[in-house]
Scaffold this motif. Sequence first.
Motif, short mmCIF file in Angstrom:
data_model
loop_
_atom_site.label_atom_id
_atom_site.label_comp_id
_atom_site.label_asym_id
_atom_site.label_seq_id
_atom_site.Cartn_x
_atom_site.Cartn_y
_atom_site.Cartn_z
N LEU A 315 0.82 -1.21 0.00
CA LEU A 315 0.00 0.00 0.00
C LEU A 315 0.85 1.26 0.00
CD1 LEU A 315 -2.61 -1.26 2.60
CD2 LEU A 315 -3.16 -0.59 0.25
N TRP A 316 1.94 1.25 0.77
CA TRP A 316 2.78 2.43 0.91
C TRP A 316 4.26 2.02 0.86
CZ3 TRP A 316 -0.98 1.61 4.99
CH2 TRP A 316 -2.19 2.27 4.76
N PRO A 317 4.78 1.70 -0.31
CA PRO A 317 6.17 1.23 -0.40
C PRO A 317 7.15 2.29 0.06
CG PRO A 317 5.26 1.68 -2.59
CD PRO A 317 4.13 1.77 -1.62
N THR A 318 8.15 1.86 0.81
CA THR A 318 9.19 2.79 1.26
C THR A 318 10.15 3.14 0.13
OG1 THR A 318 10.48 0.93 2.10
CG2 THR A 318 9.06 2.06 3.67
N THR A 319 10.18 2.33 -0.91
CA THR A 319 10.97 2.64 -2.11
C THR A 319 10.03 2.58 -3.32
OG1 THR A 319 12.91 1.60 -1.09
CG2 THR A 319 13.03 2.04 -3.45
N PRO A 320 9.29 3.66 -3.56
CA PRO A 320 8.29 3.61 -4.64
C PRO A 320 8.90 3.61 -6.03
CG PRO A 320 8.37 5.79 -3.67
CD PRO A 320 9.23 4.92 -2.81
N MET A 321 10.11 4.16 -6.19
CA MET A 321 10.74 4.21 -7.51
C MET A 321 11.86 3.17 -7.58
SD MET A 321 10.88 8.25 -8.59
CE MET A 321 12.11 8.70 -7.37
N ILE A 322 11.66 2.14 -8.37
CA ILE A 322 12.70 1.14 -8.62
C ILE A 322 13.42 1.57 -9.89
CG2 ILE A 322 13.17 -1.29 -9.14
CD1 ILE A 322 10.61 -2.00 -7.64
N LEU A 323 14.73 1.80 -9.77
CA LEU A 323 15.51 2.36 -10.88
C LEU A 323 16.48 1.34 -11.45
CD1 LEU A 323 16.45 5.83 -9.31
CD2 LEU A 323 14.46 5.26 -10.72
N ARG A 324 16.55 1.33 -12.77
CA ARG A 324 17.54 0.52 -13.49
C ARG A 324 18.12 1.38 -14.62
NH1 ARG A 324 16.78 -2.02 -9.62
NH2 ARG A 324 16.17 -4.21 -9.38
N GLN A 325 19.23 0.93 -15.19
CA GLN A 325 19.83 1.62 -16.32
C GLN A 325 20.45 0.58 -17.25
OE1 GLN A 325 21.72 5.50 -15.69
NE2 GLN A 325 23.56 4.70 -16.68
N THR A 326 20.16 0.69 -18.53
CA THR A 326 20.62 -0.33 -19.47
C THR A 326 22.14 -0.23 -19.67
OG1 THR A 326 20.08 1.16 -21.30
CG2 THR A 326 18.45 -0.50 -20.71
N THR A 327 22.78 -1.38 -19.68
CA THR A 327 24.22 -1.44 -19.93
C THR A 327 24.53 -1.65 -21.41
OG1 THR A 327 24.23 -3.83 -19.49
CG2 THR A 327 24.67 -2.36 -17.63
#
Length: 442
Positions: A315-327
Amino acid sequence: MPTPTLPTASALDTARVLMGVILPAVAEGPIIRRPRAVGLAARLELDARAVGILQQLHARYPDGPLLLKLPFRRQAVVLAPEDVNTVLARSPEPFSPASSEKLAVMAHFQPSNVLVSRGPERTVRRALQEQVLDTSHPVHHLADRFVPVVEEEMRQLLVGAEHSGSLPWSDFAEAWQRVVRRVVFGDHARDDTELTTMLNRLRKDGNWAFLKPVRRRTRERFLARIRDELAHAEPGSLASVLAAVPEGDGAEPVDQVPQWLFALDNSGMVAFRTLTVLATHPQAMEAARREVDADASGRRFLPYLRACALEVLRLWPTTPMILRQTTQPVQWARGLMPARCGVLIYSPYFHRDEHHLRDAHNFSPERWLRDEDDGWPLVPFSDGPVVCPGKQLVLLLTSAALASLVGVRDFSVEEGQPLDPSRPLPGTIDNYSVRLGVSPRM
């Protein structure tokens, strides 16, 4: 023939994502929460509005990750559940967790942490993390040491709450920080508030990422303190496990510890929010108490209370933005995603999808016990090979704390947002404004 590229949002839609999704999440604090910003987000329902913006975008751009129209950065937003599963399953290559933004954030207090590592160094550091945190086991091998620590601190917290007549977030946070220091370093660190203060100062700088220079002297002093703790590790602590593990090349053990301190600190927010929800949801509280009263595990494994914590994180994630970057360039069905492209998974968009999830806006911990949403991206700890290595430890500590509290006391919300089990729960919960009433268990 030119290679087709992924769908690209219009300038207006890009602006809506930047202003309505990314900016509010950053303003609330990606590394350490800003209480005033959280309170404002709760009053204006900014997180719920962000979910609505992405729902509208997905209807407009139904296929493939969506590229934003930015002059300074290649950035994509993931809008389809199957694409979330692809990104997380194919991390760390070609979807690396060491994004440019994360590198800038972590430079403030843990520049060589596994989260911002790649290649062989990441492999070594991840293995070290998993071994110390006992990632593959639901009950950490030091649970017999950790659970009594939690119980002792919760008992003392209740003594103070009964004396003052209530339990505000600030008192709970202080007690939880004592738990974290004792779990990571041992009993001698219980009252070492200076260490926590240094870390929080650096985390506040980390919230600004590129925009604030690194306090190198403070960072070195902080890391030197951790180095000294590892050199004199107290038995029964995570530090003692780390000190006993043979180091591989590039392991950088000192830089792995700050992640535990701040991630476990955030888990205190999860515990307090869960307690607040249980205080307003009588049926869930009754189920939790049945489990606590019948527990034969010594509070080491409490499936229902763990499910309650997971549901609060949904309901309330402490890490709402999951970030990745293409290699490297990544081919999708609709086109090519370029190398060094940022990839954003905004987890509340999937966690609150009322079209696909039963009770998407209500507290339903049973979903985690029945696997009823299997395959749908409910990812409070991320997922795949880069899943949070401390997931099971967080669930152990939070469930033990909740058991220590709800097993002996009744709680009610004296101040804070109304959480009505008969109505959809708000998109943001402001734990900073919550004050719980405490009374003997009836």
